[in-house]
Design an enzyme around this catalytic site. Structure first.
Site, short mmCIF file in Angstrom:
data_model
loop_
_atom_site.label_atom_id
_atom_site.label_comp_id
_atom_site.label_asym_id
_atom_site.label_seq_id
_atom_site.Cartn_x
_atom_site.Cartn_y
_atom_site.Cartn_z
N GLY A 220 -12.39 2.74 0.75
CA GLY A 220 -10.95 2.94 0.91
C GLY A 220 -10.25 1.66 1.29
CG ASN A 221 -6.59 0.75 0.37
OD1 ASN A 221 -5.59 1.12 0.98
ND2 ASN A 221 -6.84 1.14 -0.87
#
Ligand code: PMT
Length: 428
Positions: A220-221
């Site tokens: 993810g980020n």
């Protein structure tokens, strides 16, 4: 019964001062009481009589500035009467005086005696706005809790186009009311019935995507969704019909916005492509993962089997696909860059095929991912870059929408002109 908000409008000497009576009228329509103070220079752009008529009260200026101790001090009385101070337009000079606490006239004396919430709507030439002294003054005022509305990019009194035009009066009216505890309007429903977004379909993507590795882990980020949610909220406030496609974030959907929740880039792609057909404006704010694991383990990966090797495959580029989708619309991409921001932004603008590309420097901790503020440069083919200086994402969303609205208006005009030409050709 709710007490009506009491707004004190301070008008300083810029061409946008002529919009002051319109702002007063809109506030009064929404149930607020308004009093005005103006500088001598403001009187050159708008008559005190006009403000007297729309407020139903005398208008305060230099003649009310009495030496201390010589009887009733009108500036103190006024500050006790009002619950909100709005300074619009605010010239560069007024910003400087406010920031430094100088009080050479009635309006600044009143502002110095004021200890409540303040909304400031700057208006000036772009060179004055960009001057480090003005930016320093703006930063000082923000740090003191002053709410800035605008300035925005648009045509200026000089005939040039640039950042320095006073924000739309209705945006200022909205800010004044919101802070007085009144809702501008709940849900979809523009304070701004003149907005070119009224009734238009706006599609926004926001937040990160999650690319699963196994049932509990993902790639993810750090996107929080704040930028996209701010755009969706502002577009809805202006009367647009807003669809928000969001990755996993912990934000409440803004009132009046239809939200679709997705997890992966592939899900976001499907949701966006399904909705783009009807959209007239698209903001691709989401931080979409460029890659996803080729294989997703059906059971939780075990530590005992040692570190896994993760093979990645490329995700489709949603923005490129949206830009190629049939139909005419304005597509606004975002670009998260960490170095040589403008050069990479220009390359991305060409590669992605969108109309506007909003570039932010995500190497900075004070803007970009997961922060409350942002600062961006807006790139468009064949036009000089436009910088929107650092401000809360809510304000930045408003500035971006102002920019998009001027683009939409221009497109409408061109389209109308083209269709008139075609009609007259057919008629000939
Ligand atoms: O969510 P916040 O915490 O408020 O932070 C806001 C933000 C930093 C995420 C936002 O301002 C921002 O920069 N969004 C774009 C993030 C990004 O993915 O940038 P990019 O340079 O990698 O991609 C360029 C554009 O292509 C973006 O519009 C992106 O949505 C799009 N893209 C990227 C990859 C992909 N597979 N499909 C896409 O559509």
């Amino acid at each position: 019964m709710a007490i009506p908000p009491r707004i004190l409008l301070g008008v300083s000497g810029g061409i946008a001062a002529y919009k002051a009576p319109e702002m007063v009228r809109r506030w009064r329509e929404r149930g607020a009481e308004v009093r005005c103070a103006m500088t001598d220079n403001a009187r050159r752009f708008v008559s005190p009589l006009a403000l007297e008529v729309v407020t139903g009260h005398r208008v305060y200026g230099e003649e009310y500035l009495k030496p201390q101790g010589s009887g009733v001090e009108e500036h103190i009385e006024l500050t006790e009467w009002a619950d909100r101070l709005v300074l619009a337009p605010a010239t560069a000079n007024l910003l400087a005086l406010l920031a430094r606490g100088l009080a050479p006239n009635f309006l600044t004396t009143l502002a110095l005696a004021w200890d409540g919430p303040v909304v400031v709507a700057p208006a000036m030439h772009p060179r004055m706005w960009n001057h480090p002294a003005t930016q320093e003054n703006v930063a000082l005022l923000r740090a003191r809790g002053v709410t800035l509305v605008g300035p925005v990019v648009g045509p200026l009194a000089s005939g040039e186009i640039g950042m320095g035009r006073m924000a739309d009066p209705l945006a200022i009216v909205g800010a004044g009311l919101e802070m007085s505890g009144l809702e501008v309007r709940a849900g979809v429903g523009p304070a701004d019935d003149k907005s070119s977004l009224v009734g238009r379909r706006v599609l926004v993507s926001a937040g990160p995507t999650r690319e699963p590795l196994d049932p509990v882990r993902f790639l993810g980020n750090r996107s929080s969704g704040k930028m996209g949610f701010a755009l969706a909220a502002e577009a809805a406030k202006r009367g647009a019909i807003v669809d928000l496609v969001s990755g996993p974030v912990s934000l409440e959907e803004p009132p009046g916005v239809r939200r679709t929740r997705v997890e992966t880039a592939l899900e976001m792609r499907t949701a966006m492509l399904d909705r783009v057909v009807d959209a007239e404006v698209v903001f691709m704010t989401a931080a979409v993962a460029d890659y996803r694991p080729l294989r997703v383990a059906s059971e939780k990966l075990k530590k005992e089997t040692g570190p896994p090797t993760v093979e990645l495959v490329e995700n489709p580029d949603i923005l490129v696909e949206l830009s190629k989708a049939p139909g005419r619309r304005l597509i606004v991409g975002f670009a998260a860059e960490t170095e040589d921001v403008l050069r990479h932004g220009q390359t991305k603008l060409e590669r992605k095929g969108c109309d506007l590309l909003v570039v932010n420097d995500v190497s900075r901790a004070d803007i970009g991912f997961d922060s409350d503020d942002n600062e961006v440069t807006v790139l468009a083919k064949g036009a000089p870059p436009v910088v929107i200086s650092r401000r809360p994402k809510r304000e930045l969303a408003a500035a971006l929408l102002d920019l998009v609205e001027s683009d939409l208006v221009e497109r409408d005009v061109v389209e109308r002109e083209l269709s008139t030409e075609t009609e007259s050709e057919v008629g000939a």
